[in-house]
Scaffold this motif. Structure first.
Motif, PDB file in Angstrom:
ATOM      1  N   ALA A  48       0.803  -1.219   0.000  1.00 24.04           N
ATOM      2  CA  ALA A  48       0.000   0.000   0.000  1.00 24.04           C
ATOM      3  C   ALA A  48       0.834   1.266   0.000  1.00 24.04           C
ATOM      4  CB  ALA A  48      -0.929   0.010   1.218  1.00 24.04           C
ATOM      5  N   SER A  49       2.143   1.130  -0.168  1.00 29.60           N
ATOM      6  CA  SER A  49       3.000   2.318  -0.165  1.00 29.60           C
ATOM      7  C   SER A  49       3.988   2.255  -1.322  1.00 29.60           C
ATOM      8  CB  SER A  49       3.769   2.424   1.157  1.00 29.60           C
ATOM      9  OG  SER A  49       4.731   1.384   1.258  1.00 29.60           O
ATOM     10  N   ARG A  50       4.476   3.402  -1.717  1.00 31.12           N
ATOM     11  CA  ARG A  50       5.447   3.468  -2.810  1.00 31.12           C
ATOM     12  C   ARG A  50       6.756   2.783  -2.423  1.00 31.12           C
ATOM     13  NH1 ARG A  50       5.255   3.479  -8.130  1.00 31.12           N
ATOM     14  NH2 ARG A  50       7.265   4.116  -9.006  1.00 31.12           N
ATOM     15  N   THR A  52       7.066   0.119  -0.574  1.00 31.53           N
ATOM     16  CA  THR A  52       6.854  -1.321  -0.777  1.00 31.53           C
ATOM     17  C   THR A  52       6.952  -1.689  -2.249  1.00 31.53           C
ATOM     18  OG1 THR A  52       5.398  -1.408   1.150  1.00 31.53           O
ATOM     19  CG2 THR A  52       5.240  -3.215  -0.417  1.00 31.53           C
TER      20      THR A  52
END
Length: 225
Positions: A48-50, A52
């Protein structure tokens, strides 16, 4: 007891055996012989994050896709399922949503996996509309049954909406009761193993419920401790 690293390694190694066992189990339930299948695809979110997206080893299988059910973009893989009416998964595949759209993934699955003892109708949603996929499925002997799109000419034919709700309920069982939304995979082999693990559990429950005469074949209440 193995450490977390040893458990994860052993789980990844067992991925192919668990997927084969899940499909074998589906052939042991009475509904395997019924000439009807349900088909749908669902996102399996992997981050859910850049940060990651940039660092995850799942980049080999994951990509950006559109979750039409929730009108939102996601980063992850697309899981395609073909099931019997009682929920036993007879075929499944995992693909990057950027490389294969829903229709191409479905066609590939129909080509490589026997979904039933013989040709049968497949109930799906309007996302599988198109002359190409319908002809390709028909060449394999399968007839796609889906709701009519608004831009299609002619009167809309009756559609068994309750069967569409059933495949959505099967996906809900996998994602919520069996924890597919919380897979915690960090590697493509681990993701496949965790999906196979849940599908094997679902098929085993349905097989066991048939053998004990349980009224609801997909019920996990007796095993949810």
């Amino acid at each position: 007891m193995p450490s977390q690293a040893v458990y994860n390694r052993q789980l990844r190694e067992l991925g192919p055996q668990m997927s084969a066992a899940a499909l074998w189990m589906a052939r042991q339930v009475p509904t395997w012989h019924e000439p009807l299948r349900l088909m749908d695809g669902t996102p399996v979110r992997c981050g859910a994050s850049r940060v990651t997206v940039n660092r995850s080893s799942l980049g080999e299988i994951a990509g950006y896709g559109m979750d039409k059910s929730h009108h939102a973009f996601y980063w992850g893989a697309k899981l395609m399922l073909i099931t019997t009416a009682d929920g036993a998964v007879t075929a499944f595949s995992l693909a990057c949503p950027k490389e294969l759209d829903e229709r191409k993934q479905a066609l590939h699955l129909l080509h490589v996996t026997p979904i039933a003892p013989g040709p049968c109708p497949i109930v799906c949603d309007k996302g599988f509309a198109g002359a190409g996929i319908e002809k390709a499925a028909a060449d394999l002997g399968h007839h796609l049954i889906r709701p009519a799109r608004e831009d299609e000419p002619g009167p809309a034919l009756p559609f068994p909406g309750w069967l569409r709700q059933r495949i959505e309920a099967i996906i809900w069982t996998l994602k919520n009761q069996l924890g597919l939304e919380r897979h915690n995979a960090r590697h493509p082999d681990g993701l496949w193993a965790r999906i196979s693990q849940r599908i094997l559990a679902l098929n085993a429950v349905i097989w066991h419920n048939w053998n004990i005469g349980a009224p609801v074949k997909r019920s996990l209440i007796a095993y949810d401790h």
